[in-house]
Scaffold this active site. Structure first.
Site, PDB file in Angstrom:
ATOM      1  N   LYS A 150       0.861  -1.188   0.000  1.00 45.05           N
ATOM      2  CA  LYS A 150       0.000   0.000   0.000  1.00 45.05           C
ATOM      3  C   LYS A 150       0.898   1.238   0.000  1.00 45.05           C
ATOM      4  O   LYS A 150       1.808   1.365   0.830  1.00 45.05           O
ATOM      5  CB  LYS A 150      -0.879  -0.034   1.255  1.00 45.05           C
ATOM      6  CG  LYS A 150      -2.203   0.674   1.118  1.00 45.05           C
ATOM      7  CD  LYS A 150      -3.038   0.375   2.355  1.00 45.05           C
ATOM      8  CE  LYS A 150      -4.344   1.088   2.369  1.00 45.05           C
ATOM      9  NZ  LYS A 150      -5.010   0.965   3.679  1.00 45.05           N
TER      10      LYS A 150
HETATM   11  O1  G3P Z   1      -7.375   1.871   5.671  1.00 47.17           O
HETATM   12  C1  G3P Z   1      -7.796   3.085   5.148  1.00 47.17           C
HETATM   13  C2  G3P Z   1      -9.157   3.557   5.604  1.00 47.17           C
HETATM   14  O2  G3P Z   1     -10.093   2.528   5.471  1.00 47.17           O
HETATM   15  C3  G3P Z   1      -9.180   4.288   6.909  1.00 47.17           C
HETATM   16  O3  G3P Z   1     -10.480   4.563   7.353  1.00 47.17           O
HETATM   17  O4  G3P Z   1     -12.056   5.298   9.108  1.00 47.17           O
HETATM   18  O5  G3P Z   1      -9.610   5.860   9.322  1.00 47.17           O
HETATM   19  O6  G3P Z   1     -11.030   6.991   7.631  1.00 47.17           O
HETATM   20  P1  G3P Z   1     -10.809   5.749   8.416  1.00 47.17           P
END
Ligand code: G3P
Length: 224
Positions: free
Chosen positions: A83
């Site tokens: 990633k």
């Molecule tokens: O892994 C990336 C993403 O899914 C993070 O989500 O909830 O931290 O915005 P969030």
């Protein structure tokens, strides 16, 4: 649309894979830090638990460092996907890693131009962040829809991975607009499979069954 779990918690992944609906996992530095333990051991364990891709994010911010880290992460297990953040250095690293046959997930995508460039650079996945866009008053699902339309029109094989999913409606909307994958926290996956009427309906069925059995037992006792 495939369902991925957005977590580095091994116990959650173990529980969810038993349901047969989770085909991959995404992690990020925040989730890895939250899980604790040795990061490589955690990633190797996760990679053994799921059949599909496990995204592991680089920490380096320069292309050379990202490529070096990416090669190492990819060597930990066959199903690890590197990633990489959506930056100029990230694009260069994506291009170089993809040429070596290493799959890349370009993350932190907030507008369609970024997704198009990531796909052109050779990304296998792009991750538009739905919830974080909604948080600032923009339309996260609208972004997913636009990227899906662009990739279809341009016949790009890069897969659209809806990330930053906050609630079940995001999952349903991502599926409706044609996302290839939605990655979600365990709490959202659990919400997705529950409904109070399911629980109430089951309780009622069991209560009716027990009442009928009790009636039969009492009738049989009265006949004796
Ligand atoms: O892994 C990336 C993403 O899914 C993070 O989500 O909830 O931290 O915005 P969030």
């Amino acid at each position: 649309m495939e369902i991925f779990l957005d977590t580095a918690q091994v116990d959650e992944i173990r529980r969810a894979t038993a349901w047969g609906v989770v085909t991959g996992v995404t992690t990020n530095p925040t989730l890895m830090a939250r899980a604790g333990g040795d990061p490589e051991t955690v990633l190797k364990t996760i990679a053994q638990l799921v059949p599909g891709p496990v995204s592991a994010e680089v920490i380096a911010t320069d292309a050379e460092g990202m490529v070096r880290e990416g090669r190492h992460l990819a060597s930990l297990a066959d199903n690890i996907v590197v990633k990489v953040p959506m930056t100029p250095a990230g694009l260069e690293a994506t291009h170089r890693l993809a040429r070596e046959g290493i799959r890349v997930n370009v993350t932190l995508v907030f507008q369609p131009g970024q997704a198009l460039l990531a796909a052109r650079a050779g990304a296998t996945f792009v991750s538009p962040f739905v919830g974080r866009l909604d948080d600032v008053g923009e339309d996260g699902i609208g972004l997913v829809e636009e990227i899906v339309a662009i990739f279809r029109a341009q016949r790009l094989s890069t897969r659209v991975l809806a990330a930053s999913i906050r609630h079940p409606r995001h999952v349903i909307a991502a599926a409706r607009v044609g996302a290839d994958i939605a990655t979600m926290p365990m709490a959202v996956l659990e919400q997705l499979m529950r409904h109070p009427l399911t629980d109430a309906g089951l309780a009622r069925f069991l209560a009716d069954w027990e009442a009928a059995r009790k009636g039969e037992t009492e009738a049989a006792a009265a006949r004796r």
